[in-house]
Design a protein around this motif. Sequence first.
Motif, PDB file in Angstrom:
ATOM      1  N   ARG A 221       0.778  -0.984  -0.230  1.00 52.92           N
ATOM      2  CA  ARG A 221      -0.120   0.232  -0.053  1.00 52.92           C
ATOM      3  C   ARG A 221       0.617   1.352  -0.302  1.00 52.92           C
ATOM      4  O   ARG A 221       0.250   2.223  -0.258  1.00 52.92           O
ATOM      5  CB  ARG A 221      -1.167   0.244   1.426  1.00 52.92           C
ATOM      6  N   TRP A 222       2.370   1.575   0.808  1.00 54.51           N
ATOM      7  CA  TRP A 222       2.932   2.212   0.707  1.00 54.51           C
ATOM      8  C   TRP A 222       3.265   2.783  -0.783  1.00 54.51           C
ATOM      9  O   TRP A 222       3.298   4.214  -1.012  1.00 54.51           O
ATOM     10  CB  TRP A 222       4.547   2.207   1.159  1.00 54.51           C
ATOM     11  N   ALA A 223       2.482   1.780  -1.834  1.00 54.42           N
ATOM     12  CA  ALA A 223       3.825   2.401  -3.088  1.00 54.42           C
ATOM     13  C   ALA A 223       2.572   3.480  -3.640  1.00 54.42           C
ATOM     14  O   ALA A 223       2.860   4.438  -4.490  1.00 54.42           O
ATOM     15  CB  ALA A 223       3.386   1.452  -3.835  1.00 54.42           C
ATOM     16  N   TYR A 224       0.816   3.520  -3.124  1.00 54.52           N
ATOM     17  CA  TYR A 224       0.538   4.393  -4.032  1.00 54.52           C
ATOM     18  C   TYR A 224       0.794   5.971  -3.776  1.00 54.52           C
ATOM     19  O   TYR A 224       0.868   7.076  -4.170  1.00 54.52           O
ATOM     20  CB  TYR A 224      -1.009   4.671  -3.150  1.00 54.52           C
ATOM     21  N   ALA A 225       1.646   6.293  -2.608  1.00 58.76           N
ATOM     22  CA  ALA A 225       2.522   7.308  -2.079  1.00 58.76           C
ATOM     23  C   ALA A 225       3.797   7.901  -3.589  1.00 58.76           C
ATOM     24  O   ALA A 225       3.801   9.267  -3.062  1.00 58.76           O
ATOM     25  CB  ALA A 225       3.379   7.622  -0.736  1.00 58.76           C
ATOM     26  N   LEU A 226       4.115   6.775  -3.714  1.00 58.52           N
ATOM     27  CA  LEU A 226       5.095   7.360  -5.262  1.00 58.52           C
ATOM     28  C   LEU A 226       4.635   7.782  -6.004  1.00 58.52           C
ATOM     29  O   LEU A 226       5.031   8.282  -6.893  1.00 58.52           O
ATOM     30  CB  LEU A 226       5.657   5.475  -5.148  1.00 58.52           C
ATOM     31  N   TYR A 227       2.911   7.711  -6.246  1.00 52.84           N
ATOM     32  CA  TYR A 227       2.717   8.860  -7.313  1.00 52.84           C
ATOM     33  C   TYR A 227       2.325  10.184  -7.193  1.00 52.84           C
ATOM     34  O   TYR A 227       3.640  10.951  -7.814  1.00 52.84           O
ATOM     35  CB  TYR A 227       1.039   8.478  -7.593  1.00 52.84           C
ATOM     36  N   PRO A 228       2.820  11.193  -6.113  1.00 52.30           N
ATOM     37  CA  PRO A 228       2.410  12.276  -5.529  1.00 52.30           C
ATOM     38  C   PRO A 228       4.163  12.403  -5.310  1.00 52.30           C
ATOM     39  O   PRO A 228       4.809  13.640  -5.984  1.00 52.30           O
ATOM     40  CB  PRO A 228       1.942  12.402  -4.619  1.00 52.30           C
ATOM     41  N   VAL A 229       4.575  11.942  -4.859  1.00 53.28           N
ATOM     42  CA  VAL A 229       6.076  11.809  -4.460  1.00 53.28           C
ATOM     43  C   VAL A 229       7.169  12.016  -5.628  1.00 53.28           C
ATOM     44  O   VAL A 229       7.790  12.530  -5.871  1.00 53.28           O
ATOM     45  CB  VAL A 229       6.478  10.828  -3.332  1.00 53.28           C
TER      46      VAL A 229
END
Length: 245
Positions: A221-229
């Motif tokens: 789930r942490w991978a969702y944050a890779l999009y805005p980051v």
Amino acid sequence: MHATMHLKQRDGALDLLKWLALFSMVLDHLRYVGYSVDWLYVPGRLAFPWFCLAMAANLARASAVNTQGQWRYLGWLLLFSAVSEVPYRMYIPNPDTLNVLPTLALGLLVARGWQMRALEARLLAVVALLLAAVFWSRLMFGFFGVLLPLALLLVIRRPLYLALVPGLVCLAANQWQVLYYSVRLGNQLAMAAVATCLIAPWLGLFLLRHARDVKPPPMRRWAYALYPVHFLILLVLRQAHAHIF
């Protein structure tokens, strides 16, 4: 119980597909850093269909269990749709669409509505289709982008040659009119982009079927944050490039 345990096992090929989709997306967005790298548009055409294929694969794997996980999936997409919009608009020059996550969220509802027989799921799918039809110009990859997860779900366990169908849907989602016009003018990048759109689903399905023994880092789930980051990181790179040059 045995079937549920099997479904929860990590699929190395699926994790690899997600990492490659992420890598393709970053390559595509590097075009806006400031370097003359327009050719990155071609490998960038792999990102969206591979994210859609990862969604279809997750739906196919989850079809035998309860739908709670799919609701969480939708919730994460909606949350990061909102979180990502500001960094997306900070980085992409003059965007005329929303970021890609609303398209994926609507695509999830459509594919899930086809998969599930519950009236609630079918009604949500109809609403998603109506939203896609009305706001297609504001959605990245438009109406056909919303249909792509369903197109991939329908062929995910079928012969590979049927991947041409989602390939056509993928091409339609990628401004095929503009690409076709550029192809007629002899633009080689456009020709390569058209070919990439057509074969991307086939390549992704081939990978899912023949790379099961690979063990990349699991994408959770942490991978969702890779999009805005990743937008923020590329923005810093662009500002550094502008300062130096």
